[in-house]
Design an enzyme around this catalytic site. Structure first.
Site, PDB file in Angstrom:
ATOM      1  N   LYS A  76       0.851  -1.190   0.000  1.00 38.15           N
ATOM      2  CA  LYS A  76       0.000   0.000   0.000  1.00 38.15           C
ATOM      3  C   LYS A  76       0.883   1.235   0.000  1.00 38.15           C
ATOM      4  CE  LYS A  76      -3.946   1.900   2.648  1.00 38.15           C
ATOM      5  NZ  LYS A  76      -4.869   1.625   3.780  1.00 38.15           N
ATOM      6  N   SER A 151      -9.755   1.497   2.746  1.00 36.04           N
ATOM      7  CA  SER A 151      -8.906   2.303   1.909  1.00 36.04           C
ATOM      8  C   SER A 151      -7.817   1.509   1.189  1.00 36.04           C
ATOM      9  CB  SER A 151      -8.253   3.395   2.758  1.00 36.04           C
ATOM     10  OG  SER A 151      -7.414   2.809   3.739  1.00 36.04           O
ATOM     11  N   SER A 175     -10.059  -0.896   6.928  1.00 38.07           N
ATOM     12  CA  SER A 175      -9.474  -0.775   5.587  1.00 38.07           C
ATOM     13  C   SER A 175      -8.690  -1.975   5.071  1.00 38.07           C
ATOM     14  CB  SER A 175      -8.573   0.446   5.522  1.00 38.07           C
ATOM     15  OG  SER A 175      -9.363   1.585   5.367  1.00 38.07           O
TER      16      SER A 175
HETATM   17  N1  GLN Z   1     -13.435   3.797   6.185  1.00 41.91           N
HETATM   18  C1  GLN Z   1     -12.850   4.269   7.406  1.00 41.91           C
HETATM   19  C2  GLN Z   1     -12.477   5.718   7.263  1.00 41.91           C
HETATM   20  O1  GLN Z   1     -12.789   6.273   6.269  1.00 41.91           O
HETATM   21  C3  GLN Z   1     -11.658   3.438   7.773  1.00 41.91           C
HETATM   22  C4  GLN Z   1     -10.488   3.711   6.926  1.00 41.91           C
HETATM   23  C5  GLN Z   1      -9.294   2.922   7.356  1.00 41.91           C
HETATM   24  O2  GLN Z   1      -9.407   1.888   7.999  1.00 41.91           O
HETATM   25  N2  GLN Z   1      -8.133   3.431   7.010  1.00 41.91           N
HETATM   26  O3  GLN Z   1     -11.901   6.306   8.099  1.00 41.91           O
END
Ligand code: GLN
Length: 490
Positions: A76, A151, A175
């Site tokens: 990532k 994400s 995410s």
């Molecule tokens: N969807 C969640 C957010 O927007 C979690 C994102 C994540 O785990 N990085 O914060």
């Protein structure tokens, strides 16, 4: 070759059935053919990858290979990697070439793995659909008009389309697990503190945790063995004896391999939050677990319903502090024209950050400001404590908690982009796990309307090995995790 497990790839490399250079070329070739459709990668650099593959081949020839030596992995783009563009999905860092390696990158390097490329992601990991990336959305390999989740959507799409054997992600509120669910992968968020956050660009530091995204629990164990470990450069890294996360996988199978395992089913996971197709498959997976010998017990997580609200105070609060470092002075985007220092800060940040990041920074600054701190931030911290206590009580009655990962299958691109609250609710089943700091894993448990559905398993602190073993037993008895989207077969 592209369907082989990491252990099989390691064997193929050790026996010289294939070299790391050949394997890396195979994946680079797949990336060049299929990535234009998927947009899963932000950066590939064949020269660096192939140089690492050559070094791995030399190491293998000396008989010094380990379980990951010579295996290409995608990371990532939140992990700093020396000499690589490291963008975190943001225009703010679109010119940032990292001078150093994150702990996770360094550990894979030490293991001899090849860095295959940096994957697309929601900007600063804020999102559940990969649509907030400055580099454009990633498409779901199962249905190109749908999101891959976020994400860590680029990592998930890359592994699902077999553009990489496995990848890393990070999970602040879901995410890793949510994109795993939406792309038919196995993805694990370890206990907070198990994997070092050094060099991993910070979003919400008390929640962020890195973990593997792979095709099976067995592969996740191989990756976690390399990723986990104490690091004095991360003050929240835990000093614990090294363990083999695959220890419950590499044991002999029995007729009822999970006899004695108590699975907790929280009432709050089986209310009306999940779509009927998802819940039906989750129920079927629970029945499979009973056949494997596990018993189920009803448990309750009464404060879980407050988790999304608490998260959207705590995570933006921490983000507003963490992202203050992007000011146009030290690194990253600087506005080309400005009047004075203040104007330079505000123009650089206005241009460098996208809409979702700005929304979070505004919320975070608001909840931390004088007069609101007690009303919002402290209140959210209290809820966080209640959620952790709920899990502690549940784990006195059971060993593993099971429920859905995501309330729905992959949604269409653009479907939730205009409605932040709908988007935030994609994480109703995952966020509580981050607030409590627990380990969680998502595994494939079937398809609804041709799209994958994920089953979430949550363990007590440091119970990664048991979670992986529990996931593995299910994967020995089912074939959902072996399904892959056939349009990338060539
Ligand atoms: N969807 C969640 C957010 O927007 C979690 C994102 C994540 O785990 N990085 O914060």
């Amino acid at each position: 070759m592209i369907e082989r497990s990491l252990a099989d790839l390691a064997r193929a490399l050790a026996t010289k059935e294939i070299s790391s250079v050949e394997l890396t070329r195979l994946y680079l070739d797949r990336i060049s053919r299929h990535n234009p459709q998927l947009n899963a990668f932000i950066t590939v650099d064949p020269a660096i990858s192939l140089a690492q593959a050559r070094a791995a081949d030399e190491r293998l020839a000396r008989g010094e290979g380990g379980p990951l030596t010579g295996i290409p992995l995608a990371h990532k783009d939140i992990f700093c990697a020396q000499g690589w563009l490291t963008t975190c999905g943001s225009r703010m860092l679109s010119n940032f070439v990292s001078p150093y390696d994150a702990a996770v990158i360094a550990r894979f390097k030490a293991a001899g793995a090849v860095l295959l490329g940096k994957t697309n992601m929601d900007e600063f990991a804020m999102g559940s659909s990969n649509e907030t990336s400055f580099y454009g959305p990633v498409r779901n390999p199962w249905e190109l008009n749908c999101v891959p989740g976020g994400s860590s959507g680029g990592s998930a799409a890359a592994v699902a389309a077999r553009l990489a054997p496995a990848a890393t992600g990070t999970d602040t509120g879901g995410s890793i697990r949510q994109p795993a669910a939406l792309c038919n992968l196995t993805g694990m968020k370890p206990t907070y503190g198990v994997v070092s956050r050094y060099g991993m660009i910070a979003f919400a530091s008390s929640l962020d945790q890195a973990g593997p995204l792979a095709r099976s629990a067995a592969d996740c164990a191989v990756l976690l063995n390399a990723m986990a470990g104490f690091d004095e450069r991360d003050s929240t890294s835990l000093e614990r004896p090294t363990e083999d996360y695959g220890r419950d996988i590499n044991t002999a199978t029995a007729d009822k391999p999970l006899a004695g395992l108590r699975i907790g089913l929280p009432a709050e996971f089986f209310g009306d939050g999940g779509s009927p197709e998802v819940m039906q498959l989750v129920d079927a997976a629970i029945a499979d677990y009973r056949r494997l010998g596990a018993e189920t017990v009803a448990v309750s997580l009464p404060s879980m319903s407050l988790s999304v609200a608490a998260y959207y105070v705590i995570a933006p609060a921490e983000a507003s502090s963490n992202l203050a470092r992007f000011d146009g002075v030290r690194y990253g985007h600087r506005a080309p024209q400005y009047r004075d220092l203040d104007d330079m800060y505000s123009k650089s940040r206005a241009q460098g950050f996208g809409a979702e990041v700005k929304r979070r920074l505004l919320i975070g600054t608001y909840v931390l400001s004088h007069g609101y701190y007690d009303a919002y931030y402290l209140q959210a911290q209290r809820i966080r404590r209640l959620i952790a206590s709920d899990f502690a009580a549940a784990f006195r009655q059971c060993d593993v908690i099971i429920g859905p990962t995501s309330p729905s299958t992959a949604f269409r691109l653009g479907e939730k982009a205009a409605d932040p609250v709908q988007m935030y609710l994609s994480d109703i089943y995952t966020i509580a796990v981050n607030l409590a700091g627990l380990p969680g894993i998502s595994i494939p448990c079937g398809f609804a309307g041709g799209l994958p559905v994920g089953l979430q398993l949550i363990g007590n602190y440091f119970d990664e090995a048991r979670l992986l073993g529990t996931a593995h037993r299910y994967q020995q008895a089912t074939t959902w995790h072996l399904q892959h989207p056939d349009q990338f077969d060539d």
